[in-house]
Design an enzyme around this catalytic site. Structure first.
Site, PDB file in Angstrom:
ATOM      1  N   HIS A  57       0.812  -1.223   0.000  1.00  0.00           N
ATOM      2  CA  HIS A  57       0.000   0.000   0.000  1.00  0.00           C
ATOM      3  C   HIS A  57       0.843   1.269   0.000  1.00  0.00           C
ATOM      4  O   HIS A  57       1.940   1.316   0.560  1.00  0.00           O
ATOM      5  CB  HIS A  57      -1.028   0.002   1.135  1.00  0.00           C
ATOM      6  CG  HIS A  57      -0.494  -0.073   2.521  1.00  0.00           C
ATOM      7  ND1 HIS A  57      -0.145   1.040   3.243  1.00  0.00           N
ATOM      8  CD2 HIS A  57      -0.270  -1.123   3.349  1.00  0.00           C
ATOM      9  CE1 HIS A  57       0.259   0.674   4.450  1.00  0.00           C
ATOM     10  NE2 HIS A  57       0.210  -0.638   4.540  1.00  0.00           N
ATOM     11  N   ASP A  94      -0.105   4.328   1.141  1.00  0.00           N
ATOM     12  CA  ASP A  94      -0.282   5.285   2.238  1.00  0.00           C
ATOM     13  C   ASP A  94       0.475   4.870   3.488  1.00  0.00           C
ATOM     14  O   ASP A  94       0.835   3.711   3.666  1.00  0.00           O
ATOM     15  CB  ASP A  94      -1.771   5.465   2.568  1.00  0.00           C
ATOM     16  CG  ASP A  94      -2.430   4.183   3.067  1.00  0.00           C
ATOM     17  OD1 ASP A  94      -2.152   3.116   2.508  1.00  0.00           O
ATOM     18  OD2 ASP A  94      -3.218   4.260   4.038  1.00  0.00           O
ATOM     19  N   ASP A 151       6.200   0.555   6.680  1.00  0.00           N
ATOM     20  CA  ASP A 151       4.822   0.107   6.471  1.00  0.00           C
ATOM     21  C   ASP A 151       4.166   1.099   5.524  1.00  0.00           C
ATOM     22  O   ASP A 151       3.706   2.140   5.969  1.00  0.00           O
ATOM     23  CB  ASP A 151       4.100   0.060   7.833  1.00  0.00           C
ATOM     24  CG  ASP A 151       2.628  -0.255   7.707  1.00  0.00           C
ATOM     25  OD1 ASP A 151       2.208  -0.708   6.639  1.00  0.00           O
ATOM     26  OD2 ASP A 151       1.897  -0.024   8.690  1.00  0.00           O
ATOM     27  N   GLU A 154      -4.916   1.932   2.687  1.00  0.00           N
ATOM     28  CA  GLU A 154      -5.016   0.695   3.464  1.00  0.00           C
ATOM     29  C   GLU A 154      -5.195   1.016   4.942  1.00  0.00           C
ATOM     30  O   GLU A 154      -5.957   0.370   5.647  1.00  0.00           O
ATOM     31  CB  GLU A 154      -3.758  -0.150   3.258  1.00  0.00           C
ATOM     32  CG  GLU A 154      -3.819  -1.548   3.859  1.00  0.00           C
ATOM     33  CD  GLU A 154      -3.376  -1.635   5.313  1.00  0.00           C
ATOM     34  OE1 GLU A 154      -3.596  -2.691   5.928  1.00  0.00           O
ATOM     35  OE2 GLU A 154      -2.819  -0.656   5.852  1.00  0.00           O
ATOM     36  N   GLU A 155      -4.485   2.045   5.396  1.00  0.00           N
ATOM     37  CA  GLU A 155      -4.463   2.350   6.833  1.00  0.00           C
ATOM     38  C   GLU A 155      -5.816   2.829   7.364  1.00  0.00           C
ATOM     39  O   GLU A 155      -6.042   2.818   8.565  1.00  0.00           O
ATOM     40  CB  GLU A 155      -3.386   3.396   7.146  1.00  0.00           C
ATOM     41  CG  GLU A 155      -1.961   2.966   6.810  1.00  0.00           C
ATOM     42  CD  GLU A 155      -1.430   1.856   7.707  1.00  0.00           C
ATOM     43  OE1 GLU A 155      -2.175   1.373   8.584  1.00  0.00           O
ATOM     44  OE2 GLU A 155      -0.274   1.445   7.518  1.00  0.00           O
ATOM     45  N   ASP A 192       2.935  -6.842   3.605  1.00  0.00           N
ATOM     46  CA  ASP A 192       2.576  -5.757   4.528  1.00  0.00           C
ATOM     47  C   ASP A 192       2.738  -6.198   5.982  1.00  0.00           C
ATOM     48  O   ASP A 192       2.199  -5.580   6.887  1.00  0.00           O
ATOM     49  CB  ASP A 192       1.109  -5.347   4.236  1.00  0.00           C
ATOM     50  CG  ASP A 192       0.711  -4.074   4.954  1.00  0.00           C
ATOM     51  OD1 ASP A 192       1.608  -3.293   5.333  1.00  0.00           O
ATOM     52  OD2 ASP A 192      -0.501  -3.860   5.145  1.00  0.00           O
ATOM     53  N   HIS A 204       3.494   2.619  12.532  1.00  0.00           N
ATOM     54  CA  HIS A 204       2.557   3.724  12.846  1.00  0.00           C
ATOM     55  C   HIS A 204       3.104   4.735  13.844  1.00  0.00           C
ATOM     56  O   HIS A 204       2.349   5.529  14.392  1.00  0.00           O
ATOM     57  CB  HIS A 204       1.188   3.211  13.349  1.00  0.00           C
ATOM     58  CG  HIS A 204       0.508   2.305  12.388  1.00  0.00           C
ATOM     59  ND1 HIS A 204      -0.740   1.777  12.601  1.00  0.00           N
ATOM     60  CD2 HIS A 204       0.895   1.836  11.167  1.00  0.00           C
ATOM     61  CE1 HIS A 204      -1.084   1.009  11.580  1.00  0.00           C
ATOM     62  NE2 HIS A 204      -0.099   1.025  10.700  1.00  0.00           N
TER      63      HIS A 204
HETATM   64 ZN   LIG Z   1       0.677  -1.711   6.277  1.00  0.00          ZN
END
Ligand SMILES: [Zn+2]
Length: 409
Positions: A80, A82, A141, A175-176, A198, A381
């Site tokens: 992904h 984002d 990520d 995705e997030e 991922d 994150h």
């Molecule tokens: Zn991810």
């Protein structure tokens, strides 16, 4: 080195998604990275006809055509664009820690990356770590996943004598915020089976995730002047406490792990006359998942019966399901092939049940079985995110190994 260079390039683009924007994609930075990837694909030799760029919704699909006479399934890899909105992804400044000695790493801005808090760091003694400067997330990520996929493609382009089937890749937005597959075009993607790249630590493979539902409980009470409330007032907030009190403390996110499900009270708001509670309900096991939904319904009914005059409604709806039922019975070979490729590279496979959902889970239920495999990073994150150079290189090689396993079958 090229996967690392790519990774360092991709993380310079701020692609944080946003829960609030209401747009698809949620933020414009994701277009910037999508365009970079289209250019990279063209530059490495994927023909324009084999690239589909959904400019409206910001999905990039590309295919490297197979070079075999044999009938080999088309294998896909997805990551992904984002990054999480939970931490800034703007002006990411990396630090390299060469030959990591197992000690504390000063990130800057008062932040320490310490093995006493993050013991997995010790697995990386002697390796080269890439960290942040303590102000932003890193973006491993899932830009590590993107870099690994791109470099795997390049490997097959540069080695045309190696026999393989169609290799399909996709880079998806949002995705997030749980919208990564909203406009995913399975036909444009063209894979028979796929993996989302991922996950975390090297060796991770996940083909189980939660079954998920949300419950919105609305409680209507009866407001009366408190001075004259005796036997008349029904305080909806107190009824909310009763409902939540009927759910065992052992079934909360903060008291569960592995394959244990939970009820999570996400929000509660209200006053005497009306209170709204929002729960999410999670369980890997389909039966326990159904039981949990039934239980919360029953709790509401019972509580309502105990308080004549109050009204309680429970709106429960399913969000996503455990992909295991789409993978293990009929498509277990996707997992086995990945594990074989890992073992050939000296990587110990780690089965990790995801305590959440994945884009691959959504795709599995749309007809594309799609486990999730490692991208290599840790502490996603947030500002403590890091990845090792060695992991990026090994996972790039692993992806090629998976393609080769499919060709061998
Ligand atoms: Zn991810």
């Amino acid at each position: 080195m090229r996967a690392i260079e790519r990774f360092l390039h991709y993380i310079t683009v701020d692609t944080a998604s946003s829960e609030e924007s209401g747009k698809h994609p949620s933020t414009s930075g994701q277009f910037d990275l999508a365009r970079v990837l289209v250019m990279d694909l063209l530059r490495m030799g994927i023909s324009a006809g084999d690239i589909t760029y959904d400019e409206e919704h910001c999905y990039v699909y590309a295919r490297l055509k197979g070079n075999s006479e044999r009938d080999i399934p088309a294998v896909g890899f997805i990551s992904h664009l984002d990054t999480s909105p939970e931490a800034s992804g703007k002006n990411v400044r990396t630090q390299f820690v060469y030959d990591y000695d197992g000690g504390e790493i000063e990130l800057g801005n008062g932040k320490m990356l310490s093995p006493s808090v993050f013991p997995e760091l010790l697995l990386y003694k002697g390796q080269t770590l890439i960290t942040t400067d303590g102000q932003t997330l890193l973006g491993a990520d899932d830009k590590a996943g993107i870099a690994e996929i791109m470099s795997m493609l390049e490997y097959f382009i540069e080695n045309p004598d190696i026999e393989h089937g169609d290799i399909c890749v996709a880079f998806t937005p949002d995705e997030e915020i749980g919208e990564g597959t909203e406009f995913f075009d399975l036909k444009a993607f063209g894979a028979d089976v796929a993996y989302t790249v991922d996950g975390g630590i090297l060796g991770e493979i996940s083909y189980e995730n939660f079954n998920a539902a949300s419950a919105k409980i609305t409680i209507k009470g009866c407001n009366v002047h408190p001075g004259e409330a005796k036997d008349k007032m029904i305080n909806s907030q107190r009824i909310a406490f009763e409902i939540d009190g009927a759910i065992p403390a052992a079934e909360r996110p903060e008291t569960t792990c592995d394959r244990e499900g939970f009820f999570h009270l996400c929000s509660i708001s209200g006053d005497v006359s009306q209170t709204t509670m929002k729960y999410i309900i999670r369980d890997h096991d389909k039966n326990l998942f159904e039981e949990k939904k039934e239980r919360i319904r029953k709790i509401c009914e019972k509580t309502m019966a105990a308080h004549p005059g109050c009204g309680i409604t429970a709106d429960i709806s399913d969000t996503y399901y455990n992909m295991i039922e789409k993978i293990i019975p009929d498509n277990k070979h996707i997992v086995d092939i990945c594990k074989r490729a890992m073992k050939k590279d000296g990587i110990e496979p780690l089965d990790v049940p995801v305590r959440g959902g994945t884009d691959g889970a959504m795709l599995s239920f749309k007809g594309l079985p799609c486990p999730n495999i490692c991208a290599g990073g840790h502490n996603f994150h947030g500002v403590y995110e890091y990845i090792s150079v060695e992991s990026i290189e090994k996972i790039t090689k692993l992806l090629s190994g998976i393609v080769l396993e499919f060709a061998d079958r």
